[in-house]
Design a protein around this motif. Structure first.
Motif, PDB file in Angstrom:
ATOM      1  N   MET B   1       0.842  -1.184   0.000  1.00 39.96           N
ATOM      2  CA  MET B   1       0.000   0.000   0.000  1.00 39.96           C
ATOM      3  C   MET B   1       0.883   1.243   0.000  1.00 39.96           C
ATOM      4  O   MET B   1       1.906   1.285   0.666  1.00 39.96           O
ATOM      5  CB  MET B   1      -0.861  -0.054   1.258  1.00 39.96           C
ATOM      6  CG  MET B   1      -1.870   1.022   1.330  1.00 39.96           C
ATOM      7  SD  MET B   1      -2.797   0.966   2.869  1.00 39.96           S
ATOM      8  CE  MET B   1      -2.514  -0.673   3.492  1.00 39.96           C
ATOM      9  N   GLU B 104      -6.954   2.798  -0.465  1.00 38.99           N
ATOM     10  CA  GLU B 104      -6.682   1.698   0.434  1.00 38.99           C
ATOM     11  C   GLU B 104      -5.953   2.219   1.679  1.00 38.99           C
ATOM     12  O   GLU B 104      -6.195   1.775   2.797  1.00 38.99           O
ATOM     13  CB  GLU B 104      -5.794   0.693  -0.309  1.00 38.99           C
ATOM     14  CG  GLU B 104      -5.876  -0.713   0.202  1.00 38.99           C
ATOM     15  CD  GLU B 104      -4.786  -1.559  -0.436  1.00 38.99           C
ATOM     16  OE1 GLU B 104      -4.372  -2.524   0.207  1.00 38.99           O
ATOM     17  OE2 GLU B 104      -4.340  -1.230  -1.551  1.00 38.99           O
ATOM     18  N   GLU B 107      -8.441   3.826   3.967  1.00 37.41           N
ATOM     19  CA  GLU B 107      -9.291   2.815   4.605  1.00 37.41           C
ATOM     20  C   GLU B 107      -8.547   2.056   5.690  1.00 37.41           C
ATOM     21  O   GLU B 107      -9.127   1.648   6.685  1.00 37.41           O
ATOM     22  CB  GLU B 107      -9.822   1.838   3.554  1.00 37.41           C
ATOM     23  CG  GLU B 107     -10.919   2.433   2.671  1.00 37.41           C
ATOM     24  CD  GLU B 107     -12.131   2.884   3.478  1.00 37.41           C
ATOM     25  OE1 GLU B 107     -12.454   2.225   4.487  1.00 37.41           O
ATOM     26  OE2 GLU B 107     -12.738   3.893   3.102  1.00 37.41           O
ATOM     27  N   SER B 108      -7.243   1.843   5.488  1.00 36.20           N
ATOM     28  CA  SER B 108      -6.490   1.083   6.479  1.00 36.20           C
ATOM     29  C   SER B 108      -6.361   1.892   7.775  1.00 36.20           C
ATOM     30  O   SER B 108      -6.210   1.337   8.848  1.00 36.20           O
ATOM     31  CB  SER B 108      -5.118   0.714   5.934  1.00 36.20           C
ATOM     32  OG  SER B 108      -4.273   1.842   5.973  1.00 36.20           O
ATOM     33  N   ILE B 172     -14.782  -1.307   0.393  1.00 41.74           N
ATOM     34  CA  ILE B 172     -13.948  -1.729  -0.731  1.00 41.74           C
ATOM     35  C   ILE B 172     -14.659  -1.385  -2.027  1.00 41.74           C
ATOM     36  O   ILE B 172     -15.889  -1.337  -2.080  1.00 41.74           O
ATOM     37  CB  ILE B 172     -13.653  -3.249  -0.691  1.00 41.74           C
ATOM     38  CG1 ILE B 172     -14.970  -4.031  -0.502  1.00 41.74           C
ATOM     39  CG2 ILE B 172     -12.681  -3.588   0.426  1.00 41.74           C
ATOM     40  CD1 ILE B 172     -14.880  -5.473  -0.898  1.00 41.74           C
TER      41      ILE B 172
END
Lengths: 111, 321
Positions: B1, B104, B107-108, B172
């Motif tokens: 990522m 991503e 979101e992490s 997602i």
């Protein structure tokens, strides 16, 4: 993950839709009061009043959603949204005219 | 990522004040807003900007994000530390961030706090407004169509990115391939409504999918509402003397009569040969005068003969000769 389906058939929403305040607010996922504000600010116009109820044409959906996005993302008030929409429409018309002019009489590149 | 440098995205210093961040956001948002901007990557840039602002405008999220600053550098592989998020409470997740799907990376860090978001539900959280929880959300998408799709109908395949919530509550982006029958005569800015193709809500009714269409530029025709425009070059003698020439139309080649005495910009209307909406639009053929090159002696002689034969001052209206 992909899922392919047979061709889906839909209708052209603007051709048949006549929306009440409640329907329009549901489609935009906002409170009905917000739709009323859009009308008061002149962003949306009511086409007919049936039994004291407002009715909007299908084109109101796109306009209302556009207004919502502008208000939310640019943090401007409704009067600003109304002005922005008017100017953007004028800009679109000018761009169309310009592309017609560019393509037309002023073009001399063909031989 | 990939690690994202939100300060760089917003073009502000790491010690920027809240006011500076807000100012930077507003300036860039006006520039890249997909409804306003004509920039090519406006949508992607705007998403990135919204994500950066979402983090930097909130003191809690910004503090959490800043802790990462001493770690990996932008572009390097990044894993959130195991104790990530402890000690911080993310309030108001999702306010003012309606239709963005996040990277991503985002979101992490903050993904766990975001639940129940459908595909572009409009303003704020689905729970707000008068959304009926028993009914699935309506989804909205925008696609570009070729002009032939509206002229002839037929089906087109689109790939839509639909954010979904996975088992761990993370948002997602899932690809959904749709094959859609294009209603003949649809105009730019109109919407195809596909009933029951929106979000589902458990046992309740599914929402609808609204696909707003716009047209890609066509090599021959320009569209203006339901009317089409075609530029048709003609020779000077065809315009002056009149002629019958072939012209392309969406329905095939036609013989077109050029009236004698036509000039550049003369518009010939072919009724009903525009976009087959109800009522159908017209096709306007706009004449262009193409000059033959004075390439050889014969052509030069012909031009000279014309100059001798015709007293003509194209600049008369300017008062010069």
């Amino acid at each position: 993950m992909r899922s392919v389906q047979d061709a889906l058939t839909g209708e052209i929403f603007e051709e048949y839709a006549v929306l009440s305040v409640e329907e329009l607010s549901r489609l935009c996922a906002v409170e009905p009061a917000y739709i009323v504000e859009l009308v008061e600010e002149g962003v949306l116009s009511v086409t007919v009043v049936e039994a004291e109820q407002w009715r909007f044409p299908g084109t109101a959906l796109r306009r209302a959603r556009r207004a919502l996005r502008l208000q939310r993302d640019l943090e401007i008030n409704l009067a600003g949204v109304a002005l922005a929409l008017e100017l953007m429409e004028e800009l679109d018309a000018l761009r169309r005219e310009l592309s017609a002019l560019k393509a037309g009489v002023f073009r001399e590149e063909f031989r | 990522m990939e690690f994202k440098d939100y300060y760089k995205v917003m073009g502000v210093a790491r010690d920027a004040t809240e006011a500076q961040i807000k100012q930077a956001y507003r300036k860039l948002a006006r520039k890249y807003h997909p409804d306003v901007s004509k920039e090519k990557d406006a949508e992607a840039l705007f998403k990135e900007l919204g994500e950066a602002y979402e983090v930097l405008k909130s003191p809690e999220k910004r503090a959490a994000y800043d802790q990462l600053g001493r770690g990996p550098q932008p572009g390097e592989n990044f894993r959130p530390p195991p104790d990530w998020g402890s000690g911080f409470e993310f309030s108001g997740a999702g306010d003012g961030a309606g239709n963005r799907d996040y990277s991503e990376f985002f979101e992490s860090l903050f993904g766990g706090a975001r639940r129940g978001r459908g595909f572009d539900p409009g303003r704020g959280d689905p729970g707000r407004g008068d959304h009926d929880p028993a009914r699935g959300l309506d989804h909205h998408a925008k696609v570009m169509l070729d002009l032939e799709a509206t002229l002839q109908g037929g089906s087109r395949t689109f790939t839509l990115r639909v954010p979904e919530i996975d088992a761990e509550g993370h948002l997602i982006a899932k690809e959904r391939v749709l094959n859609v029958q294009i209603p003949k005569g649809i105009l730019p800015g109109q919407t195809i409504r596909l009933a029951g193709q929106g979000g589902s809500a458990g046992s309740g009714a599914t929402g609808d999918l609204f696909i707003e269409v716009d047209f890609q530029p066509h090599p021959l025709y320009r569209s203006d509402g339901r009317d089409l425009y075609l530029d048709l070059p003609v020779a000077p003698w065809e315009a002056a003397l009149g002629a019958s020439v072939k012209a392309p139309t969406p329905g095939g080649l036609v013989d077109l009569k050029i009236p004698a005495g036509s000039h550049a910009g003369t518009k010939l209307r072919l009724r009903g040969r525009g976009i087959p909406a109800t009522p159908p639009g017209d096709l306007y053929v706009v004449l262009q005068i193409a000059l033959p090159p004075a390439g050889d002696d014969k052509a030069k002689a012909a031009y000279r003969a014309l100059a001798d034969a015709v007293p003509f001052n194209p600049r008369a209206h300017l008062g010069v000769s």
